[in-house]
Design an enzyme around this catalytic site. Structure first.
Site, PDB file in Angstrom:
ATOM      1  N   GLU A  14     -91.968   0.931  47.143  1.00  0.00           N
ATOM      2  CA  GLU A  14     -90.733   1.241  46.522  1.00  0.00           C
ATOM      3  C   GLU A  14     -91.104   1.693  44.926  1.00  0.00           C
ATOM      4  O   GLU A  14     -91.788   0.902  44.228  1.00  0.00           O
ATOM      5  CB  GLU A  14     -89.649   0.133  46.564  1.00  0.00           C
ATOM      6  CG  GLU A  14     -89.105  -0.127  48.071  1.00  0.00           C
ATOM      7  CD  GLU A  14     -87.970  -1.176  47.990  1.00  0.00           C
ATOM      8  OE1 GLU A  14     -87.731  -1.861  46.868  1.00  0.00           O
ATOM      9  OE2 GLU A  14     -88.009  -1.720  49.233  1.00  0.00           O
ATOM     10  N   ARG A  42     -87.001  -7.868  54.550  1.00  0.00           N
ATOM     11  CA  ARG A  42     -88.363  -7.505  53.683  1.00  0.00           C
ATOM     12  C   ARG A  42     -89.146  -6.582  54.944  1.00  0.00           C
ATOM     13  O   ARG A  42     -89.027  -6.518  56.141  1.00  0.00           O
ATOM     14  CB  ARG A  42     -89.212  -8.481  53.296  1.00  0.00           C
ATOM     15  CG  ARG A  42     -88.572  -9.471  52.388  1.00  0.00           C
ATOM     16  CD  ARG A  42     -88.814  -8.522  51.073  1.00  0.00           C
ATOM     17  NE  ARG A  42     -88.413  -9.275  49.924  1.00  0.00           N
ATOM     18  CZ  ARG A  42     -87.157  -9.394  49.466  1.00  0.00           C
ATOM     19  NH1 ARG A  42     -86.014  -8.633  50.027  1.00  0.00           N
ATOM     20  NH2 ARG A  42     -86.924  -9.971  48.344  1.00  0.00           N
ATOM     21  N   HIS A  55     -82.863   0.152  48.405  1.00  0.00           N
ATOM     22  CA  HIS A  55     -82.862  -1.276  48.167  1.00  0.00           C
ATOM     23  C   HIS A  55     -81.591  -1.628  47.223  1.00  0.00           C
ATOM     24  O   HIS A  55     -81.707  -2.027  46.145  1.00  0.00           O
ATOM     25  CB  HIS A  55     -84.052  -1.512  47.283  1.00  0.00           C
ATOM     26  CG  HIS A  55     -84.705  -3.079  47.628  1.00  0.00           C
ATOM     27  ND1 HIS A  55     -85.863  -3.668  47.689  1.00  0.00           N
ATOM     28  CD2 HIS A  55     -83.832  -4.073  47.669  1.00  0.00           C
ATOM     29  CE1 HIS A  55     -85.695  -4.958  47.817  1.00  0.00           C
ATOM     30  NE2 HIS A  55     -84.526  -5.435  47.914  1.00  0.00           N
TER      31      HIS A  55
END
Length: 303
Positions: free
Chosen positions: A250, A221, A269
């Site tokens: 994001e 994270r 991601h």
């Protein structure tokens, strides 16, 4: 990825294939929906959003944990939240793709080759005989450790709750402190759950402790590593390089400084984004819908 015809006679299925950056966008796109399938932690479902989705009755998340869903708020609004199965191998594999990419300058060398530039323009970093430091030795961290051992690396790990017995069972050295792990490792990889104790765990002082030849990788994270400190570390050469698959915002804004930071390998991601995982997510979502419609929800998540 799944046979949606199984619920086709009972449910009108719509697919949203773009990021919804605001609550207003979510309400506009799904405000009339009674069932929503959310992809992991891409979209926060907050108390205010649940209040703006009065028709919502079932919320499905890929995986069995989603920190972006306020489960207590869901319960207050009478929304059932269900999860799906998920595999931990894909983020392990991606972690090693980033480590290897950094160590051997894969992106830079590939770009130079495609542009007909200098042949063999960089000197790679070795893995064999080097120290891999893991922040976290859970399900993913343990698998990352095994690969490091296969490369002939010395593997050490640290977290606040990690015990000598747990480390020994994984064949890993328990670092006496976070500081020692950072100071002694050639590669540091983050595999911790984001929480109050881990948010901002790696700040400027921590990165400064690392060797100038070391690499920092985060596929966990973003908020665990201070992003401003990481940008400064890369520009000022505190470390040899860094890689990340996670960011605090994001999609990553077009003008974000990490996009142009030197010796940074960033990915959008992709940790869990593999065919096997997505087939499991969406097949699980269909199963969740079938069970909910039958009055017996499965894989429910509660606060």
């Amino acid at each position: 990825m799944a046979d949606w015809t199984r619920v086709g006679t009972d449910v009108e299925v719509r697919s949203l294939q773009r990021h919804l950056p605001t609550e207003d966008a979510v309400v506009a796109a799904a405000g009339d929906c009674e069932i929503v399938v959310a992809m992991r932690e891409r979209t926060p479902f907050t108390d205010t959003l649940f209040a703006r989705l009065p028709q919502l009755r079932l919320l499905i998340t890929s995986g069995m944990r989603n920190a972006s869903i306020d489960l207590a708020a869901a319960a207050r609004q009478g929304v059932t939240v269900c999860g799906t199965a998920s595999n931990s191998e894909p983020p392990v594999e991606l972690t090693w793709a980033i480590i290897l990419g950094l160590a051997r300058n894969v992106v830079r060398e590939s770009n130079v080759l495609r542009d007909a530039g200098p042949w063999q323009s960089t000197l790679g970093a070795d893995l064999y005989g080097r120290r891999l430091g893991l922040l976290g030795l859970g399900k993913i961290g343990t698998k990352v450790a095994r690969v490091g051992q296969a490369f002939g690396m010395e593997v050490a790990a640290w977290s606040e709750n990690l015990t000598e017995e747990r480390a020994e069972a994984a064949g890993v050295t328990l670092a006496p402190s976070k500081e020692e792990l950072l100071e002694s490792s050639d590669f540091v990889s983050v595999h911790l759950v984001l929480g109050d104790r881990t948010r901002g765990l790696i700040g400027a002082d921590d990165i400064r402790r690392m060797r100038s030849t070391a690499y920092l990788v985060n596929t966990s994270r973003a908020a665990i590593v201070d992003q401003d400190a990481l940008v400064r570390a890369l520009h000022d050469g505190w470390i040899a390089g860094a890689g990340a698959d996670v960011f605090e915002t994001e999609p990553l804004p077009a003008d974000h400084p990490l996009r142009t930071a030197p010796n940074f390998l960033g990915l959008p991601h992709l940790g869990y984004v593999t065919r096997r995982n997505y087939e499991g997510y969406f097949e699980g979502a269909v199963e969740d819908i079938e069970a909910f419609l039958a009055g017996s929800p499965v894989r429910t998540l509660t606060a």
